[in-house]
Design an enzyme around this catalytic site. Structure first.
Site, PDB file in Angstrom:
ATOM      1  N   SER A  20       0.817  -1.227   0.000  1.00 22.60           N
ATOM      2  CA  SER A  20       0.000   0.000   0.000  1.00 22.60           C
ATOM      3  C   SER A  20       0.849   1.275   0.000  1.00 22.60           C
ATOM      4  O   SER A  20       0.529   2.210  -0.747  1.00 22.60           O
ATOM      5  CB  SER A  20      -0.972  -0.008   1.178  1.00 22.60           C
ATOM      6  OG  SER A  20      -1.882  -1.067   1.010  1.00 22.60           O
ATOM      7  N   LYS A  69      -9.186  -5.031  10.861  1.00 22.18           N
ATOM      8  CA  LYS A  69     -10.323  -4.472  10.106  1.00 22.18           C
ATOM      9  C   LYS A  69     -11.640  -4.492  10.901  1.00 22.18           C
ATOM     10  O   LYS A  69     -12.548  -3.739  10.603  1.00 22.18           O
ATOM     11  CB  LYS A  69     -10.530  -5.240   8.795  1.00 22.18           C
ATOM     12  CG  LYS A  69      -9.477  -4.955   7.750  1.00 22.18           C
ATOM     13  CD  LYS A  69      -9.808  -5.679   6.459  1.00 22.18           C
ATOM     14  CE  LYS A  69      -8.656  -5.627   5.483  1.00 22.18           C
ATOM     15  NZ  LYS A  69      -8.966  -6.244   4.197  1.00 22.18           N
ATOM     16  N   ASP A 105     -12.895  -2.894  -0.104  1.00 23.46           N
ATOM     17  CA  ASP A 105     -12.564  -4.235  -0.615  1.00 23.46           C
ATOM     18  C   ASP A 105     -13.662  -4.740  -1.558  1.00 23.46           C
ATOM     19  O   ASP A 105     -13.375  -5.391  -2.556  1.00 23.46           O
ATOM     20  CB  ASP A 105     -12.405  -5.229   0.548  1.00 23.46           C
ATOM     21  CG  ASP A 105     -11.117  -5.008   1.305  1.00 23.46           C
ATOM     22  OD1 ASP A 105     -10.130  -4.558   0.696  1.00 23.46           O
ATOM     23  OD2 ASP A 105     -11.091  -5.279   2.528  1.00 23.46           O
ATOM     24  N   VAL A 155     -17.866 -24.953   8.799  1.00 19.32           N
ATOM     25  CA  VAL A 155     -19.181 -24.705   8.184  1.00 19.32           C
ATOM     26  C   VAL A 155     -19.981 -23.648   8.964  1.00 19.32           C
ATOM     27  O   VAL A 155     -20.663 -22.811   8.375  1.00 19.32           O
ATOM     28  CB  VAL A 155     -19.974 -26.028   8.053  1.00 19.32           C
ATOM     29  CG1 VAL A 155     -21.344 -25.795   7.432  1.00 19.32           C
ATOM     30  CG2 VAL A 155     -19.182 -27.010   7.205  1.00 19.32           C
ATOM     31  N   TYR A 225      -2.592 -12.656  -4.246  1.00 15.76           N
ATOM     32  CA  TYR A 225      -1.715 -12.088  -5.293  1.00 15.76           C
ATOM     33  C   TYR A 225      -0.261 -12.513  -5.109  1.00 15.76           C
ATOM     34  O   TYR A 225       0.588 -12.172  -5.932  1.00 15.76           O
ATOM     35  CB  TYR A 225      -1.844 -10.555  -5.376  1.00 15.76           C
ATOM     36  CG  TYR A 225      -1.580  -9.838  -4.080  1.00 15.76           C
ATOM     37  CD1 TYR A 225      -2.639  -9.478  -3.260  1.00 15.76           C
ATOM     38  CD2 TYR A 225      -0.291  -9.531  -3.677  1.00 15.76           C
ATOM     39  CE1 TYR A 225      -2.422  -8.823  -2.065  1.00 15.76           C
ATOM     40  CE2 TYR A 225      -0.062  -8.880  -2.485  1.00 15.76           C
ATOM     41  CZ  TYR A 225      -1.132  -8.529  -1.683  1.00 15.76           C
ATOM     42  OH  TYR A 225      -0.903  -7.888  -0.494  1.00 15.76           O
TER      43      TYR A 225
END
Ligand code: ATR
Length: 283
Positions: A20, A69, A105, A155, A225
């Site tokens: 960033s 976050k 995002d 799950v 990435y």
């Protein structure tokens, strides 16, 4: 410090590998904006104290990354509806000591597939963590989507995510573990990996074999990435499917944050440079 220079930064831990600062400093330079963007690495035990310091500091905005976050939500004065729905903030705008939280995002996720959205009806998301939440909320914005399957190792976590998704839009949802999705026999229009399986430094594992759950038009989208070609993307390429890694999302979520702070988009030179240079830096 020259007070006409605006200060921005990324809050996270660890930040050694964050791109960033490179992205934003390049964009500021290319547009002639007087601003700097720095790493603000905060150890988990010092989070509250450091955030209090930053709040009384002279920053104009922040990005927030792993693992903060969600934790940052307690320190936000105002929150954008999408960030609220997703339950995570990755961008903060600071004005007169008040912090507004955003999530870029989800839009960064959609941008690289924007020209394909009209043909996306059936989707599979692998994972149910923070990245999956942003991807799932983004997909709820896709007009034609009618079926969303969320498969996760745990799950229960997928169940929780679907509970919140249902409050926003009613389409057909399914929840399962990873093996069940692999054997479902459905041909998805879009398969998204939001888990860390395939990330550099981990075992070279294939999260799911796309062959039995794809058709020639299927898009396989891995949000990782690093590496640029995960085992999942390699498998997709072998099947001649459209295979997309997480680099465009990295660049476009940054551009959305930049737009919130400056009102400006990255120019084409910046975008071209980032698509050339970041793969080299990622290595
Ligand atoms: P992020 O914010 O990047 O999404 P996260 O919230 O920690 O990070 O979520 C990580 C996701 O990767 C989760 O879906 C996690 O599955 P669990 O919910 O079962 O933990 C998934 N994940 C991580 N390691 C995995 C592995 N070895 N196999 C399968 N899934 C894995």
């Amino acid at each position: 410090m020259d007070t006409t220079i605006k200060r921005y930064g990324i809050i996270g831990f660890p930040l050694k590998h964050s791109f960033s600062p490179y992205i934003h400093n390049r964009a500021f330079g290319d547009l002639g904006i007087k601003a700097v963007y720095e790493k603000i690495e905060i150890e988990p035990g010092k989070f509250e104290a450091r955030i209090a310091e930053l709040k009384s500091g002279n920053y104009s905005g922040f990005n927030v990354t792993i693992p903060y976050k969600e934790r940052i939500l307690h320190f936000i004065d105002q929150i954008d509806p999408y960030a609220k729905a997703i339950g995570a903030v990755n961008t903060i705008e600071c004005r007169h000591g008040r912090w507004t939280g955003y999530n870029t995002d989800w839009s960064g996720f959609l941008k690289p597939i924007e020209t394909d959205l009209d043909s996306i009806e059936k989707c599979l998301i692998l994972g149910a963590g923070g990245a999956a939440r942003a991807a799932a909320f983004a997909l709820l914005k896709v007009k034609k989507i009618e079926f969303l399957w969320i498969a996760n190792r745990t799950v229960q976590r997928a169940e929780k995510l679907v509970e919140t998704l249902k409050q926003h839009r009613m389409i057909e949802f399914r929840i399962s573990g990873l093996n069940e999705a692999a054997e479902c026999g459905i041909s998805f229009d879009l398969i998204v990996n939001t888990t860390s399986v395939g990330m550099s430094g981990q075992k070279d594992e294939l999260i799911i074999d796309p062959q039995p759950i794809s058709k020639p038009e299927t898009i396989v989208y891995d949000l990782i990435y690093n590496p640029l070609k995960t085992p999942l993307l390699q498998a997709a390429a072998k099947l001649n499917l459209k295979a997309l890694n997480g680099l465009p999302m990295l660049i476009f979520q940054a551009e959305e944050a930049f737009k919130i702070w400056t009102g400006r988009r990255f120019n084409q030179n910046t975008i071209n440079h980032l698509f050339d240079k970041l793969p080299e830096l990622i290595g």
